[in-house]
Design an enzyme around this catalytic site. Structure first.
Site, PDB file in Angstrom:
ATOM      1  N   GLU A 156       0.840  -1.205   0.000  1.00 41.89           N
ATOM      2  CA  GLU A 156       0.000   0.000   0.000  1.00 41.89           C
ATOM      3  C   GLU A 156       0.878   1.259   0.000  1.00 41.89           C
ATOM      4  O   GLU A 156       1.906   1.314   0.684  1.00 41.89           O
ATOM      5  CB  GLU A 156      -0.829  -0.058   1.300  1.00 41.89           C
ATOM      6  CG  GLU A 156      -1.784   1.084   1.548  1.00 41.89           C
ATOM      7  CD  GLU A 156      -2.539   0.890   2.883  1.00 41.89           C
ATOM      8  OE1 GLU A 156      -2.225  -0.060   3.634  1.00 41.89           O
ATOM      9  OE2 GLU A 156      -3.448   1.703   3.160  1.00 41.89           O
ATOM     10  N   LYS A 199      -9.307   2.238  -2.017  1.00 46.19           N
ATOM     11  CA  LYS A 199      -9.583   1.636  -0.692  1.00 46.19           C
ATOM     12  C   LYS A 199     -10.942   2.086  -0.171  1.00 46.19           C
ATOM     13  O   LYS A 199     -11.202   3.292  -0.040  1.00 46.19           O
ATOM     14  CB  LYS A 199      -8.474   2.050   0.269  1.00 46.19           C
ATOM     15  CG  LYS A 199      -8.504   1.368   1.622  1.00 46.19           C
ATOM     16  CD  LYS A 199      -7.264   1.791   2.439  1.00 46.19           C
ATOM     17  CE  LYS A 199      -7.168   1.076   3.773  1.00 46.19           C
ATOM     18  NZ  LYS A 199      -5.920   1.440   4.494  1.00 46.19           N
ATOM     19  N   CYS A 237      -5.407  -3.362   2.844  1.00 46.52           N
ATOM     20  CA  CYS A 237      -5.218  -3.288   4.303  1.00 46.52           C
ATOM     21  C   CYS A 237      -6.531  -3.451   5.083  1.00 46.52           C
ATOM     22  O   CYS A 237      -7.064  -4.555   5.154  1.00 46.52           O
ATOM     23  CB  CYS A 237      -4.505  -1.987   4.659  1.00 46.52           C
ATOM     24  SG  CYS A 237      -3.732  -2.023   6.305  1.00 46.52           S
ATOM     25  N   VAL A 264      -0.188  -2.674  10.588  1.00 44.94           N
ATOM     26  CA  VAL A 264       0.511  -2.150  11.764  1.00 44.94           C
ATOM     27  C   VAL A 264       0.232  -3.082  12.947  1.00 44.94           C
ATOM     28  O   VAL A 264      -0.652  -3.931  12.865  1.00 44.94           O
ATOM     29  CB  VAL A 264       0.041  -0.704  12.080  1.00 44.94           C
ATOM     30  CG1 VAL A 264       0.419   0.233  10.939  1.00 44.94           C
ATOM     31  CG2 VAL A 264      -1.461  -0.659  12.343  1.00 44.94           C
TER      32      VAL A 264
END
Lengths: 288, 288
Positions: free
Chosen positions: B46, B117, B150, B177
């Site tokens: 990304e 996204k 994501c 993350v």
């Protein structure tokens, strides 16, 4: 009350095929032990009164019982009432001439309702009627409970619809079987599916599987209790041993901690504008 | 052609914030290496042209580029065309005065399309516009490709709508993350979510994450390539190293092996009679 800590239990056990009285008696012993350890919600495996591997519809028909008027239901209802607990237990149900792979939900004040498995697996389709009671959520003083059974776990729609109705604790009576391609060194795929769904929907899960081999069908145990983060708080249990998992959880966290940061809450972030348009288009029917 | 074996690659790399030219040059080196190993589909992370941690909308605005006319797009388009491969690459996109967290999809014959996204994570909501191009599926001679980015992984609706449109390979540029509560001894929750979704939808997944620390935000690597069974066929990659995962897969299996037994095919087994009624009721809006 909603913020209180709550002890929950997953009873992993091996029912013996067709020996309903013995199976129910054993389940009650295990429920009593869990209650002594403080459990207020207890989950038993799928079809744990009769066993799973029916060879004909007539065999299933003979073993099935009405819910809640049948003997098994009455014993479980009495047990939950006597112990002051909530019980979710898999049962072979007969309703008139229809059979269902069901779970009875019963509590301190008696029978609360029935869930009928929506997604039938394999030969179950030969014996059972697909569930026709939707995806109910049960309000209790402890929190909001929902349940589904085994193959239902593979349908993210079910978890979503439970969470979107406010369910905080998903009780899963199950009879998980080996999945081809399972790497024995890794977590069971059934556990991965449950953990991911708990995480993505921010719900607690108590999944109670059976063990043992029945008419050449092995079952994989590995019951587990998962927090709203997706991580197990008890289990996975062993593959083959009867054991009862106990965990102390706080159901309020399922919804209180659903805001993952200043912006994101996974149920509110759903792009229904996109999904609804696509699901309504019917185009996808060509491909699946 | 559809039955042929296919080599796919996930490029795990660390872009340096704001150094677009260097990042794109590095990505092209890695794409070339993967193509030399036979990869026909390559996925980059990304926002890998610019980095992720914008501090203001104006900073994001300056780094964003139009797709496909911008310099980054043109370089990737030229690379994919020259190497005869399909490339899915995360890019910071500007369209007029709107910014999008996008992926460009480009192939041997040039630019094919853009994915934007749908579900923005955290501060992204301050900079980017929510995706407005739906959930496209791209037909290629190798099979049907779709992509998402994501946080989109956390929405089972996205995987379902891709699979229901016939997608066989889901390409996931990502910047995963750390998730609070992650047990470092266990598989990353992001990997669990991907494995469960691949399994429940019977699709292959190539997920390319970034590594490194950017403006105090760590990223977790652990890119992976998963088969339609849900099990990794390459990776998870390391947490912190740049590396390219390569796997040889057969996309036809995503749909040929979707009949799990005589009765069950997970997409056809959906109980839309139940879901649609409940989703349409609007009742659930009170609870989420």
């Amino acid at each position: 009350m909603l913020e209180a800590e709550l002890i929950v239990a997953a009873v992993q056990m091996e029912p013996l095929f067709g020996q309903t009285e013995e199976n129910v008696a054993k389940s009650i012993e295990k429920i009593e032990k869990a209650a002594k350890q403080g459990a207020r919600v207890v989950v038993l495996p799928e079809l744990c009164n009769t066993g799973y591997m029916f060879q004909s519809r007539s065999e299933a028909f003979e073993l099935a019982e009405p819910v809640p008027s049948g003997a098994t239901s009455q014993l479980w209802i009495e047990t939950a009432s006597r112990l002051g607990i909530y019980l979710v237990a898999g049962i072979t149900e007969r309703d008139g001439s229809k059979l269902f792979n069901s779970a009875i939900i019963t509590g301190p004040d008696g029978y609360m309702g029935t869930y009928r498995k929506l997604h039938l697996w394999g030969d179950e389709a030969l014996y059972f009627h697909p569930g026709d009671l939707g995806i109910p959520v049960f309000d209790t003083p402890l929190g909001r409970l929902a349940c589904h059974i085994c193959y239902d776990c593979w349908f993210p729609e079910v978890w979503r619809l439970q969470a979107m109705q406010g369910a905080e604790l998903i009780c899963v009576p199950t009879n998980w079987v080996p999945i081809p391609g399972q790497d024995p060194a890794r977590e069971a795929m059934a556990n991965i599916v449950v953990m991911g769904a708990a995480h993505c929907n921010s719900v607690f899960v108590v999944a109670a599987n059976r063990t043992g081999m029945e008419r050449e069908q092995p079952f994989i145990g590995q019951s587990l209790i998962v927090s709203q983060t997706g991580w197990p708080v008890a289990g996975p249990a062993s593959v083959s041993e009867e054991e009862t998992l106990i965990a102390c959880i706080n159901l309020a966290e399922a919804r209180r901690k659903r805001n993952w940061n200043d912006f994101n809450q996974p149920l509110r972030d759903r792009r229904t504008d996109i999904y609804d348009e696509m699901l309504g288009s019917g185009l996808s029917r060509h491909w699946i």
